[in-house]
Design an enzyme around this catalytic site. Structure first.
Site, PDB file in Angstrom:
ATOM      1  CD1 TRP A 160      -2.093   2.173   1.960  1.00  0.00           C
ATOM      2  CD2 TRP A 160      -3.215   1.095   0.442  1.00  0.00           C
ATOM      3  NE1 TRP A 160      -3.028   2.582   1.756  1.00  0.00           N
ATOM      4  CE2 TRP A 160      -3.672   1.637   0.568  1.00  0.00           C
ATOM      5  CE3 TRP A 160      -3.568   0.511  -0.770  1.00  0.00           C
ATOM      6  CZ2 TRP A 160      -5.326   2.452   0.400  1.00  0.00           C
ATOM      7  CZ3 TRP A 160      -4.808   0.216  -0.459  1.00  0.00           C
ATOM      8  CH2 TRP A 160      -5.392   1.323  -0.954  1.00  0.00           C
ATOM      9  CD  GLU A 166      -7.158  -5.841   3.759  1.00  0.00           C
ATOM     10  OE1 GLU A 166      -8.148  -5.357   3.382  1.00  0.00           O
ATOM     11  OE2 GLU A 166      -6.334  -5.794   4.090  1.00  0.00           O
ATOM     12  CG  HIS A 185      -6.446  -1.952   9.950  1.00  0.00           C
ATOM     13  ND1 HIS A 185      -5.455  -1.692  10.164  1.00  0.00           N
ATOM     14  CD2 HIS A 185      -6.775  -2.233   8.709  1.00  0.00           C
ATOM     15  CE1 HIS A 185      -4.724  -1.083   8.680  1.00  0.00           C
ATOM     16  NE2 HIS A 185      -5.403  -1.712   8.162  1.00  0.00           N
ATOM     17  CG  HIS A 242      -1.503  -3.938   7.404  1.00  0.00           C
ATOM     18  ND1 HIS A 242      -3.234  -3.942   7.414  1.00  0.00           N
ATOM     19  CD2 HIS A 242      -2.008  -3.574   8.479  1.00  0.00           C
ATOM     20  CE1 HIS A 242      -3.798  -4.174   8.545  1.00  0.00           C
ATOM     21  NE2 HIS A 242      -2.553  -3.369   9.359  1.00  0.00           N
ATOM     22  CG  HIS A 289      -2.783  -8.198   5.572  1.00  0.00           C
ATOM     23  ND1 HIS A 289      -2.407  -7.637   3.529  1.00  0.00           N
ATOM     24  CD2 HIS A 289      -3.727  -7.273   5.669  1.00  0.00           C
ATOM     25  CE1 HIS A 289      -2.947  -6.770   3.976  1.00  0.00           C
ATOM     26  NE2 HIS A 289      -3.583  -6.494   4.544  1.00  0.00           N
ATOM     27  CG  HIS A 348     -11.064  -1.838   6.251  1.00  0.00           C
ATOM     28  ND1 HIS A 348     -10.423  -1.405   4.811  1.00  0.00           N
ATOM     29  CD2 HIS A 348     -10.104  -2.721   6.379  1.00  0.00           C
ATOM     30  CE1 HIS A 348      -9.928  -2.143   4.160  1.00  0.00           C
ATOM     31  NE2 HIS A 348      -9.549  -2.835   4.700  1.00  0.00           N
TER      32      HIS A 348
HETATM   33 ZN   LIG Z   1      -4.687  -5.003   5.471  1.00  0.00          ZN
END
Ligand SMILES: [Zn+2]
Length: 210
Positions: free
Chosen positions: A17, A170, A57, A47, A51, A158
């Site tokens: 990310w 994910e 989170h 992440h 994961h 989320h």
């Molecule tokens: Zn994640």
């Protein structure tokens, strides 16, 4: 029994990310005059690659990775193929009967994306689908890219899933898996106090079933 490893291999340079620390996996000592053994060093965000997200989170004070129940991480799961959608909406899901299925993995065109860079145009869940999945009693949702939610979204997906204690998985690679029913084994690293953890994820099925 057939075994399907639906985890990404972890290696240096794996796309992450934007803004997250990248993956570095290097052998820092090699067998030779100064070392009796090969020893590698891993540095990465939690992440990275395949994961899980724990409620912590996005929900302050909520459960960490250790709070995720093993009886959710392990058990029957259904792989649903949605190869032609740009988003996993309630309308896209509606044709699939999911009554009684509490673990759902979505195979989309993401599974064919290259891993040489981060892609922002991946397929992800819409908010109406997230609400519906919670209402259906789904306990685990898996997607085949690095977020369950689109790149420019506001994290409502989320918050909806994690706020209902749905386990979010994910970064699955479902490219080699046909839609159908499997047994899921999702084993995140036991990272105390962490809101996420890399996981090895395996699907199994009887040889004649899938
Ligand atoms: Zn994640």
């Amino acid at each position: 029994m057939k075994f399907y490893d639906v985890s990404w291999p972890v290696s240096s340079g794996l796309p992450v990310w934007p803004g997250d620390s990248g993956v570095s996996l290097e052998m820092v000592r090699r067998i030779g005059e100064h070392s009796p053994a090969n020893v590698s060093h891993l540095a990465c965000g939690v992440h990275s690659g395949t994961h899980v997200d724990a409620p912590l989170h996005f929900i302050p004070g909520a459960g960490d990775v250790l709070s995720l129940p093993l009886d959710v991480l392990i058990g029957p799961a259904r792989v649903i193929a949605l190869p032609n959608v740009d988003a996993i909406t309630l309308a896209a899901l509606a044709p699939f009967v999911v009554a009684g299925v509490t673990r759902l993995l979505f195979k989309t065109r993401n599974s064919a994306l290259s891993r040489d860079r981060f892609h922002t145009d991946y397929v992800a869940l819409s908010l109406d689908a997230a609400h519906w999945l919670v209402k259906q009693g789904v306990r685990l949702v898996g997607v085949d890219y690095l977020s369950v939610e689109t790149y420019h979204a506001d994290y409502a997906v989320h918050r909806t899933l994690l706020g209902a204690n749905v386990v979010v998985v994910e970064g699955l690679d479902l490219s080699q898996v046909s839609p159908g029913d499997y047994d899921l084994y999702c084993l995140p690293l036991k990272l105390a106090g962490s809101e996420g953890a890399p996981a090895r994820v395996i699907l199994t099925a009887p040889p004649n079933q899938v």
